[in-house]
Design an enzyme around this catalytic site. Structure first.
Site: not given
Length: 293
Positions: A72-73, A146, A157, A174, A176, A187, A190
């Protein structure tokens, strides 16, 4: 259905299995007396191949079909290069999951032959476009099939940002980071973040918080034409990154604004005849298929 005359080939680099599948595919296509062009980067893994070599912009102008051999990449990278052009994309899976590259390597001749004879399904997938503004100046733009993700990068952090949808304030968070995903991406990352699976035909975008510092923040699904605006808060002690499809990224600064909207460009994605989204989910995600008692 459209007939194809000039076919471009793109392959996943540094993969022996991709080399093998490309050689099979080239032999099959040349037997069909079709004009075949090889992507310039892909030609490095086929040094003995005598096919004409072309850059991706040249492939976009010359070809009416691009076949991607990889995961897929590989197809995501091709999507950003060929979206908006009058060229269709077909994927042969030589990666891991293969939600987008859905032809099995064992079925190359059979399934590609069906496509060449006009037996295929065509989907038009929309892309997301991101724009980074700093002091009202455009610093960078990006495309994603995507998702667009704002995140802290390598540092563990939290980052802080404000979210607006269609100029309406949603929250200051706040966390990540935040995943802004198309139905195609629902799919992928997410889904790992707890977002819903969206059918590819939906005109919608989902926003999935990454480990928010609150118990009440949940994914939000908005209309596909929504304008999503993120403001990087001034009190961040690092420079959050904005990444498109996990492959291209840009660094933000406190006070920057990031806009994410639906791009006007579309990807023309081909599936073999009989392709079924829910069957793909069953096979790729391990859903139970037994319907009896």
């Amino acid at each position: 259905m459209q007939s194809f005359n000039t076919i471009g080939l793109i392959g996943r680099l540094a993969s022996a299995s991709t080399q093998y599948s490309l050689k099979r595919l080239i032999a099959f296509l040349t037997d069909q007396k079709l004009e075949v062009l090889l992507d310039k980067e892909t030609s490095t893994i086929l040094p003995d191949c005598d096919l004409p070599v072309a850059t991706r912009p040249e492939l976009a102008q010359a070809c009416d079909l691009i076949i991607v051999v990889g995961g897929d990449g590989s197809l995501l990278s091709a999507a950003r290069a060929f979206a908006g052009h009058d060229v269709q994309i077909l994927g042969i899976n030589r990666g891991r999951l293969g939600f987008l590259t859905d032809i099995s390597p064992e079925d190359i001749e059979n399934k590609v032959g069906e496509v060449l004879s006009g037996r295929y399904l065509l989907e038009q997938r929309f892309l997301l476009e991101s724009t980074l503004l700093r002091d009202d100046e455009v610093m960078s733009t990006g495309l994603a099939l995507n998702d667009v993700v704002i995140h802290p990068g390598k540092l563990i952090r939290m980052i802080e940002f404000e979210l607006y949808i269609d100029d309406e304030f949603v929250y200051r968070q706040r966390s990540d980071g935040l995943i802004i995903s198309s139905p195609t991406g629902s799919t992928a990352y997410a889904l790992s973040g707890g977002g819903p699976i969206m059918h590819p035909n939906l005109d919608a975008v989902v926003l999935v918080p990454l480990y928010p510092h609150t118990l009440s923040s949940r994914p939000i699904v908005v209309g596909g034409n929504s304008e999503i605006r993120l403001i990087v808060c001034e009190n961040n002690n690092l420079n959050p990154l904005v990444t498109c499809d996990g492959q291209s990224q840009t660094m933000t600064q406190p006070g920057d604004t990031v806009f994410i909207t639906k791009s006007e460009k579309r990807l023309k994605l081909i599936h073999p005849e009989g392709h079924n989204f829910y069957e793909t989910c069953r096979s790729k995600l391990g859903w139970a298929s037994h319907t009896g008692n």
